[in-house]
Design an enzyme around this catalytic site. Structure first.
Site, PDB file in Angstrom:
ATOM      1  N   ILE A  38      -3.324 -36.807 -35.315  1.00 39.38           N
ATOM      2  CA  ILE A  38      -3.839 -37.393 -36.554  1.00 39.38           C
ATOM      3  C   ILE A  38      -4.342 -36.243 -37.417  1.00 39.38           C
ATOM      4  CG2 ILE A  38      -5.461 -39.048 -37.562  1.00 39.38           C
ATOM      5  CD1 ILE A  38      -5.575 -40.351 -34.695  1.00 39.38           C
ATOM      6  N   GLU A  39      -3.597 -35.924 -38.454  1.00 38.87           N
ATOM      7  CA  GLU A  39      -3.936 -34.772 -39.300  1.00 38.87           C
ATOM      8  C   GLU A  39      -4.881 -35.176 -40.421  1.00 38.87           C
ATOM      9  OE1 GLU A  39      -0.240 -32.832 -40.374  1.00 38.87           O
ATOM     10  OE2 GLU A  39       0.004 -32.114 -38.312  1.00 38.87           O
ATOM     11  N   GLU A  61      -2.761 -35.400 -27.295  1.00 35.95           N
ATOM     12  CA  GLU A  61      -3.292 -35.411 -25.925  1.00 35.95           C
ATOM     13  C   GLU A  61      -4.771 -35.761 -25.920  1.00 35.95           C
ATOM     14  OE1 GLU A  61      -1.571 -33.128 -27.483  1.00 35.95           O
ATOM     15  OE2 GLU A  61      -0.285 -31.957 -26.150  1.00 35.95           O
TER      16      GLU A  61
HETATM   17  N1  THU Z   1      -0.491 -30.899 -31.827  1.00 42.45           N
HETATM   18  C1  THU Z   1      -0.662 -31.857 -30.878  1.00 42.45           C
HETATM   19  O1  THU Z   1      -0.725 -33.051 -31.180  1.00 42.45           O
HETATM   20  N2  THU Z   1      -0.779 -31.468 -29.592  1.00 42.45           N
HETATM   21  C2  THU Z   1      -0.767 -30.168 -29.174  1.00 42.45           C
HETATM   22  O2  THU Z   1      -1.129 -29.906 -28.042  1.00 42.45           O
HETATM   23  C3  THU Z   1      -0.329 -29.123 -30.088  1.00 42.45           C
HETATM   24  C4  THU Z   1      -0.439 -29.473 -31.542  1.00 42.45           C
HETATM   25  C5  THU Z   1      -0.368 -31.291 -33.231  1.00 42.45           C
HETATM   26  C6  THU Z   1      -1.529 -30.879 -34.086  1.00 42.45           C
HETATM   27  C7  THU Z   1      -0.896 -30.815 -35.447  1.00 42.45           C
HETATM   28  O3  THU Z   1      -0.974 -32.098 -36.060  1.00 42.45           O
HETATM   29  C8  THU Z   1       0.563 -30.492 -35.182  1.00 42.45           C
HETATM   30  O4  THU Z   1       0.774 -30.725 -33.797  1.00 42.45           O
HETATM   31  C9  THU Z   1       0.946 -29.055 -35.520  1.00 42.45           C
HETATM   32  O5  THU Z   1       0.076 -28.155 -34.927  1.00 42.45           O
END
Ligand code: THU
Length: 131
Positions: free
Chosen positions: A43-44, A55
């Site tokens: 979720i950004e 995770e």
């Molecule tokens: N991201 C994850 O959801 N899990 C990880 O372990 C690595 C990175 C997501 C965060 C961000 O929204 C996107 O991947 C790029 O970094």
């Protein structure tokens, strides 16, 4: 719940990702000792740092519902909704998993519609920090 079924749930969770800034969508499916599955997606946020990984979303959902015993985790991710290979958990997520999971805890990295790679948590985070 088979490993492949858990991978499918990670792929479904990936579809729910909110990732308008990076374009990387990620899904996680966490199997609990009592057979439940908690899913999570990334979720950004426009301010970037509040972004949470798939995770940790899954782990925090489970722990906040009173569940702390985990059996297996599957992770699927990639650019623009497509899986093009393993999408390994970031270091922060590895540390969060270490808080609740044993060194031999299996982490499945989805590599395609029907394929995955299996690692243990200690392979992903050797010499883990614990108090
Ligand atoms: N991201 C994850 O959801 N899990 C990880 O372990 C690595 C990175 C997501 C965060 C961000 O929204 C996107 O991947 C790029 O970094």
């Amino acid at each position: 719940m088979t490993e492949k079924e858990l991978c499918k749930q990670a792929l479904s969770a990936m579809e729910r990702a909110y990732a308008p800034y990076s374009g990387y969508t990620v899904g996680a499916a966490l199997l609990t000792a009592d057979g439940r599955v908690f899913t999570g997606c990334n979720i950004e946020n426009a301010s970037y740092t509040p972004t949470v990984c798939a995770e940790r979303t899954a782990v925090f959902k489970a722990v906040s519902e009173g569940v702390r015993e985990f059996t297996m985790l599957a992770v699927a991710g990639g650019k623009d909704g497509a899986v093009s290979g393993a999408f390994p958990p970031c270091g922060v997520c590895r540390q969060v998993l270490t808080e609740f999971c044993s060194p031999d805890f299996p982490v499945l990295l989805v590599t395609g519609e029907d394929t995955f790679e299996r690692y243990t948590l200690s392979e992903l985070l050797p010499l883990a920090f614990k108090l």
